[in-house]
Write a protein that holds these residues in place. Sequence first.
Motif, mmCIF file in Angstrom:
data_model
loop_
_atom_site.group_PDB
_atom_site.id
_atom_site.type_symbol
_atom_site.label_atom_id
_atom_site.label_comp_id
_atom_site.label_asym_id
_atom_site.label_seq_id
_atom_site.Cartn_x
_atom_site.Cartn_y
_atom_site.Cartn_z
ATOM 1 N N TYR A 15 0.755 -1.121 0.107
ATOM 2 C CA TYR A 15 0.089 -0.059 0.045
ATOM 3 C C TYR A 15 0.845 0.948 0.010
ATOM 4 C CZ TYR A 15 0.856 0.885 4.995
ATOM 5 O OH TYR A 15 1.590 0.994 6.340
ATOM 6 N N GLY A 29 -9.210 -0.682 -6.570
ATOM 7 C CA GLY A 29 -8.952 -0.684 -7.941
ATOM 8 C C GLY A 29 -9.839 -2.091 -8.501
ATOM 9 N N ASP A 34 -3.884 -2.771 -10.432
ATOM 10 C CA ASP A 34 -3.104 -2.501 -9.257
ATOM 11 C C ASP A 34 -3.324 -1.177 -9.077
ATOM 12 O OD1 ASP A 34 -0.893 -1.191 -10.958
ATOM 13 O OD2 ASP A 34 -0.608 -2.843 -11.882
ATOM 14 N N MET A 35 -2.448 -0.867 -8.103
ATOM 15 C CA MET A 35 -2.509 0.712 -7.308
ATOM 16 C C MET A 35 -1.743 1.444 -7.925
ATOM 17 S SD MET A 35 -0.135 0.267 -3.805
ATOM 18 C CE MET A 35 1.288 -0.240 -3.711
ATOM 19 N N ASP A 36 -1.171 1.109 -9.162
ATOM 20 C CA ASP A 36 -0.174 1.999 -9.966
ATOM 21 C C ASP A 36 -1.046 2.392 -11.150
ATOM 22 O OD1 ASP A 36 1.960 2.117 -8.001
ATOM 23 O OD2 ASP A 36 2.930 0.304 -8.818
ATOM 24 N N ALA A 40 -5.642 5.867 -9.868
ATOM 25 C CA ALA A 40 -4.997 5.735 -8.680
ATOM 26 C C ALA A 40 -3.893 6.913 -8.461
ATOM 27 C CB ALA A 40 -4.508 4.539 -8.290
ATOM 28 N N GLU A 44 -4.213 10.354 -6.352
ATOM 29 C CA GLU A 44 -3.139 10.331 -5.124
ATOM 30 C C GLU A 44 -2.627 11.847 -5.264
ATOM 31 O OE1 GLU A 44 0.157 7.558 -3.254
ATOM 32 O OE2 GLU A 44 0.727 8.536 -5.025
ATOM 33 N N ARG A 56 -3.930 3.835 -1.360
ATOM 34 C CA ARG A 56 -4.197 3.043 -2.266
ATOM 35 C C ARG A 56 -3.451 1.880 -2.173
ATOM 36 N NH1 ARG A 56 0.452 3.574 -6.126
ATOM 37 N NH2 ARG A 56 1.730 5.477 -5.335
ATOM 38 N N ASP A 58 -2.884 -2.579 -2.938
ATOM 39 C CA ASP A 58 -3.296 -3.863 -3.943
ATOM 40 C C ASP A 58 -3.993 -5.120 -3.278
ATOM 41 O OD1 ASP A 58 -2.105 -2.802 -6.276
ATOM 42 O OD2 ASP A 58 -0.041 -3.403 -5.688
#
Length: 250
Positions: A15, A29, A34-36, A40, A44, A56, A58
């Motif tokens: 995270y 998500g 994924d959080m990238d 996201a 951010e 955020r 995963d």
Amino acid sequence: MADRLMTPQGRDLAYNKSNGTGPGIVFLGGFKSDMDGTKALHLETWAKAQGRAFLRFDYSGHGQSSGAFEDGCIGDWLADAAAAVEGLTEGPQVLVGSSMGGWIALLLARAIPERVAGLVTIAAAPDFTENGFWEGFSDADRATILNRGRIELPSDYGDEPYVITRRLIEDGREHLVLNHPLPLPFPVRFLQGAADADVPVDWAMRLLEHAEGDDLRLILVKGADHRFSTPECLGLIEASIEDVLHRARR
């Protein structure tokens, strides 16, 4: 480098958390994302500029978190999200759920409503394991899943196929939200692209009609697809979060 959270179930989640004022924002998500991702990371940066807390992460089997994707299911990812909200945030949060994340957000709203200040969903896909995958399978596909425990589907978002397991389908049936009362007693904005080939507009309409609440709105964007990541769409997500935050304070 992402930080790590060990969940009560023993799953190791990656995270990134930004401190700031509350209510904070938690990004949830989508399926095998994924959080990238674009949304996201954009949100951010936007939240940091606002001085707003942001999280955020995963789910297990996604991105930098532990586990294999095909071993997971909706119940596992819901538990991951609950662990992240309860372990990494304070007070009510605005949940921003993209695609499957919209389903997870609705499940969190049902499970821990006291921790939810409002919702913004983007192409929400509640019950997609049943209304999307299972209903769309041929008899041969269904037989493959029941007999072999899995089937591989081509993906429009990468080279690797989606592995759909029998466990995913059967667990999904334990977490359906459109066949039970769905009270949402806080501001909610459902965002939906009219050109979305993955989540049909009629799913968004069904969700709006089914959910119960005094401040629910569906916003359709002509020409927007499932990614919902153009500058205009990203700006609409920002505006919707601001609207929810403003109304949550009233």
